[in-house]
Design a protein around this motif. Structure first.
Motif, PDB file in Angstrom:
ATOM      1  N   ASN A 196      54.686  51.697  54.355  1.00 15.62           N
ATOM      2  CA  ASN A 196      54.499  52.282  55.675  1.00 15.62           C
ATOM      3  C   ASN A 196      55.594  53.287  55.952  1.00 15.62           C
ATOM      4  OD1 ASN A 196      56.793  50.735  56.624  1.00 15.62           O
ATOM      5  ND2 ASN A 196      55.418  48.942  56.614  1.00 15.62           N
ATOM      6  N   ARG A 197      55.504  53.915  57.137  1.00 13.89           N
ATOM      7  CA  ARG A 197      56.476  54.949  57.472  1.00 13.89           C
ATOM      8  C   ARG A 197      57.878  54.390  57.663  1.00 13.89           C
ATOM      9  NH1 ARG A 197      51.949  56.679  60.180  1.00 13.89           N
ATOM     10  NH2 ARG A 197      52.458  55.429  62.011  1.00 13.89           N
ATOM     11  N   MET A 198      58.041  53.161  58.098  1.00 10.31           N
ATOM     12  CA  MET A 198      59.356  52.561  58.279  1.00 10.31           C
ATOM     13  C   MET A 198      60.062  52.399  56.954  1.00 10.31           C
ATOM     14  SD  MET A 198      59.464  52.417  61.460  1.00 10.31           S
ATOM     15  CE  MET A 198      61.023  51.558  61.601  1.00 10.31           C
ATOM     16  N   LEU A 226      58.573  60.598  58.685  1.00 13.63           N
ATOM     17  CA  LEU A 226      57.413  61.271  59.252  1.00 13.63           C
ATOM     18  C   LEU A 226      57.333  60.985  60.736  1.00 13.63           C
ATOM     19  CD1 LEU A 226      54.693  60.531  56.567  1.00 13.63           C
ATOM     20  CD2 LEU A 226      55.959  62.652  56.896  1.00 13.63           C
ATOM     21  N   GLY A 227      56.735  61.881  61.468  1.00  9.26           N
ATOM     22  CA  GLY A 227      56.560  61.698  62.901  1.00  9.26           C
ATOM     23  C   GLY A 227      55.420  60.750  63.196  1.00  9.26           C
ATOM     24  N   GLY A 228      55.283  60.349  64.447  1.00  3.56           N
ATOM     25  CA  GLY A 228      54.204  59.451  64.836  1.00  3.56           C
ATOM     26  C   GLY A 228      52.862  60.141  64.810  1.00  3.56           C
ATOM     27  N   ALA A 229      51.810  59.343  64.825  1.00  3.61           N
ATOM     28  CA  ALA A 229      50.443  59.855  64.736  1.00  3.61           C
ATOM     29  C   ALA A 229      49.718  59.810  66.058  1.00  3.61           C
ATOM     30  CB  ALA A 229      49.662  59.050  63.703  1.00  3.61           C
ATOM     31  N   GLY A 230      50.415  59.501  67.123  1.00  3.10           N
ATOM     32  CA  GLY A 230      49.724  59.361  68.415  1.00  3.10           C
ATOM     33  C   GLY A 230      49.089  60.650  68.872  1.00  3.10           C
ATOM     34  N   GLY A 231      49.799  61.778  68.707  1.00  2.00           N
ATOM     35  CA  GLY A 231      49.244  63.052  69.190  1.00  2.00           C
ATOM     36  C   GLY A 231      48.203  63.617  68.266  1.00  2.00           C
ATOM     37  N   GLY A 232      48.415  63.510  66.992  1.00  4.80           N
ATOM     38  CA  GLY A 232      47.460  64.047  66.022  1.00  4.80           C
ATOM     39  C   GLY A 232      47.479  65.553  66.013  1.00  4.80           C
ATOM     40  N   PHE A 233      46.402  66.148  65.496  1.00  2.76           N
ATOM     41  CA  PHE A 233      46.250  67.595  65.397  1.00  2.76           C
ATOM     42  C   PHE A 233      45.055  68.011  66.231  1.00  2.76           C
ATOM     43  CE2 PHE A 233      49.216  68.893  62.080  1.00  2.76           C
ATOM     44  CZ  PHE A 233      49.571  67.656  61.573  1.00  2.76           C
ATOM     45  N   GLY A 234      45.235  69.056  67.017  1.00  7.23           N
ATOM     46  CA  GLY A 234      44.171  69.454  67.933  1.00  7.23           C
ATOM     47  C   GLY A 234      42.924  69.942  67.241  1.00  7.23           C
ATOM     48  N   ALA A 235      43.058  70.755  66.195  1.00  6.80           N
ATOM     49  CA  ALA A 235      41.881  71.351  65.552  1.00  6.80           C
ATOM     50  C   ALA A 235      41.521  70.673  64.257  1.00  6.80           C
ATOM     51  CB  ALA A 235      42.114  72.837  65.306  1.00  6.80           C
ATOM     52  N   ASP A 259      47.177  52.951  61.000  1.00  6.10           N
ATOM     53  CA  ASP A 259      47.458  52.704  62.419  1.00  6.10           C
ATOM     54  C   ASP A 259      46.174  52.442  63.192  1.00  6.10           C
ATOM     55  OD1 ASP A 259      50.148  52.967  62.023  1.00  6.10           O
ATOM     56  OD2 ASP A 259      50.242  55.054  62.716  1.00  6.10           O
ATOM     57  N   SER A 260      45.152  53.256  62.926  1.00  5.45           N
ATOM     58  CA  SER A 260      43.880  53.079  63.633  1.00  5.45           C
ATOM     59  C   SER A 260      43.255  51.735  63.307  1.00  5.45           C
ATOM     60  CB  SER A 260      42.919  54.221  63.275  1.00  5.45           C
ATOM     61  OG  SER A 260      43.400  55.465  63.737  1.00  5.45           O
ATOM     62  N   VAL A 261      43.341  51.311  62.067  1.00  5.10           N
ATOM     63  CA  VAL A 261      42.793  50.007  61.686  1.00  5.10           C
ATOM     64  C   VAL A 261      43.481  48.889  62.453  1.00  5.10           C
ATOM     65  CG1 VAL A 261      42.605  48.372  59.778  1.00  5.10           C
ATOM     66  CG2 VAL A 261      41.988  50.770  59.432  1.00  5.10           C
ATOM     67  N   GLU A 262      44.778  48.971  62.553  1.00  4.13           N
ATOM     68  CA  GLU A 262      45.515  47.931  63.273  1.00  4.13           C
ATOM     69  C   GLU A 262      45.165  47.915  64.762  1.00  4.13           C
ATOM     70  OE1 GLU A 262      49.596  48.661  62.484  1.00  4.13           O
ATOM     71  OE2 GLU A 262      49.460  48.118  60.355  1.00  4.13           O
ATOM     72  N   VAL A 263      44.996  49.093  65.371  1.00  9.19           N
ATOM     73  CA  VAL A 263      44.610  49.154  66.788  1.00  9.19           C
ATOM     74  C   VAL A 263      43.235  48.524  66.981  1.00  9.19           C
ATOM     75  CG1 VAL A 263      44.022  50.706  68.681  1.00  9.19           C
ATOM     76  CG2 VAL A 263      46.047  51.146  67.300  1.00  9.19           C
ATOM     77  N   ILE A 264      42.285  48.834  66.091  1.00  5.84           N
ATOM     78  CA  ILE A 264      40.939  48.283  66.209  1.00  5.84           C
ATOM     79  C   ILE A 264      40.961  46.763  66.054  1.00  5.84           C
ATOM     80  CG2 ILE A 264      38.643  48.265  65.153  1.00  5.84           C
ATOM     81  CD1 ILE A 264      39.156  51.227  64.383  1.00  5.84           C
ATOM     82  N   GLN A 265      41.767  46.280  65.149  1.00  9.25           N
ATOM     83  CA  GLN A 265      41.842  44.828  64.954  1.00  9.25           C
ATOM     84  C   GLN A 265      42.365  44.113  66.189  1.00  9.25           C
ATOM     85  OE1 GLN A 265      44.225  44.527  61.408  1.00  9.25           O
ATOM     86  NE2 GLN A 265      42.433  44.548  60.031  1.00  9.25           N
TER      87      GLN A 265
END
Length: 476
Positions: free
Chosen positions: A221-223, A239-248, A367-373
């Protein structure tokens, strides 16, 4: 004077008198001259021959026997009248041409057309028009040839002009100025000839120190990545966090799968139902499984298969919609802050929140998998339009939308027409694939939503099996 001379003188006087009478016979008065009818050639020849024969028979008798000649005016006039009657009997009567039949009156249009036609023929309008056309053609041809020969192509070679030649001239002038200012540019580098006598060389390069190599095989993982050696840099690598993501979003696109459906694109959005009705159990063997459990299982499977480099987002919806990575489903305070309202009546005035895409990488997908779980159902109502219109409001629009609900027929509320109109408002249209979970009361509406937006429809049965919409409707 002797008797013979007297007889001769008398004969000559008689001859003169006869000739004079003959002339009077031939000179008819003008009023007695009448036009003669045209005769055929054979008849004319016969008349001429008969007249000549009659004259020949008549003349000798008059010349030889002078005693028979008329000696008084009364006798000669009677004879002249007889000859006129004989000639009139022989001559044919004049031909009188029949009158032509009366012409039928013309209607005003034909009469007007005939008058114009006569006027055109009188002034030679056709010939005049043809002559004018020929002269005009010759004039245009001569003008074109003359202009093409006389007109010279103008070329702007002045530096600073707008034409391509002027720009080339400006570049060449700049190059000349630089060459004059820097004469060393003209000099060619001095070349030295290098020769060797053997294939081996006495020159030995120094050994380079060993470079630090990062072993990524043990990084999960990133840590863990932040604990890697710094490689001589002032800060460790991370690496930076993935919360914002990329707009396009970036990447060239890939294949996406969800609930038996496949799509291709660069940007994908999953719009899934998180209302409380999803907590109802399914009729499956083994441990108790709810609709929401099956949804999370299929959603995690689909997220893990998202190609790296593509852009994605997962939107939860119940009575309103929100991005899955923005707030947890159990965070009531956070959900209250994110709450917004939209209905079929005020969807044009509604302030739809703007979300950001997430670039698909190994870490963002994890990250998305963990949020969904960790997610769970917590809200009651179901609003189709909140999730679909939020997905369509993204900039840029998603290429593919996967929509899943267990809603009833009453949840439609006109959203099909609204969503389709909003999808068409900004082209290209997003492909919307739809699915129903266990509850098939709204199957026809969800299928219509997919067909009107270039998508397909699937049904998740109570036993957890997925079937195509066509197969389901055949069974019905």
């Amino acid at each position: 004077m002797s008797e013979m001379e007297l007889h001769a003188e008398r004969s000559s006087a008689e001859d003169e008198e006869f000739i004079e009478d003959r002339h009077q016979e031939l000179e008819l008065p003008a009023e007695k001259v009448q036009p003669r009818q045209a005769m055929e050639l054979p008849k004319l020849v016969d008349d001429v021959s008969q007249a000549a024969q009659a004259a020949a028979e008549e003349k000798p008798s008059k010349v030889v026997s002078g005693s028979e000649l008329p000696r008084s005016e009364d006798g000669s006039s009677d004879k002249t009248k007889g000859n006129e009657e004989q000639r009139a009997a022989k001559e044919p009567k004049p031909f009188i041409a029949p009158k032509p039949p009366p012409e039928e009156p013309l209607d005003p249009e034909q009469a007007k057309k005939q008058r114009w036609q006569k006027l055109a023929d009188k002034i030679g309008l056709r010939t005049l028009g043809m002559s004018f056309g020929v002269h005009l053609f010759l004039l245009l041809t001569a003008t074109f040839v003359g202009v093409s020969q006389v007109m010279d192509r103008q070329v702007d070679f002045l530096p600073g002009g707008s034409s391509a030649q002027s720009q080339a001239a400006a570049a060449e002038l700049t190059h000349k100025i630089q060459t004059k200012k820097n004469p060393w540019l003209k000099e060619k580098p001095k070349m030295r000839k290098i020769t060797v006598q053997t294939l081996s060389s006495n020159i030995v390069l120094p050994e380079m120190p060993a470079m630090e190599v990062i072993d990524f095989s043990k990084i999960n993982n990133r840590m863990d990545l932040s604990k890697a050696p710094s490689m001589g840099l002032s800060q460790p690598m991370g690496l930076g966090g993935a919360g914002g993501g990329f707009g396009a979003g970036v990447g060239t696109g890939g294949k996406f799968n969800f609930l038996g459906q496949t799509a291709f694109g660069r940007r994908v959005v999953f719009v899934v139902d998180f209302s409380s009705s999803m907590s109802q159990p399914l009729k499956v063997d083994g441990p108790r499984t709810t609709r929401f459990d099956l949804l999370k299982k299929e959603l995690i499977k689909a997220v893990k298969r998202i190609p790296f480099g593509t852009a994605y987002q997962v939107l939860y919806f119940s009575d309103f919609a929100w991005p899955h990575n923005q707030v947890g489903t159990t965070d009531e305070e956070g959900l209250a802050k994110c709450y917004w309202e939209i209905t079929p009546d005020n969807y044009k005035q509604a302030k739809i929140p703007v979300f950001k895409y997430i670039q698909a990488t190994q870490f963002t997908l994890q990250d998305s998998v963990e949020v969904i779980q960790r997610s769970n159902t917590s809200r009651i109502y179901t609003n189709w339009g909140s999730g679909l219109l939020m997905a369509l409001s993204a900039n840029p629009k998603p290429d593919v939308i996967f929509f899943m609900t267990d809603g009833n027929h009453s949840d439609e509320q006109g959203w099909i027409d609204i969503v389709t109109a909003e999808n068409k408002r900004k082209l290209p249209m997003s492909v919307i694939h739809t699915s129903v979970m266990a509850q098939v009361d709204a199957a026809f509406e969800i299928d219509a939503m997919a067909k009107r937006n270039n998508g397909s429809f699937t049904v998740v049965r109570e036993d957890g099996m997925v079937m195509k919409g066509e197969e389901y409707f055949k069974m019905k």
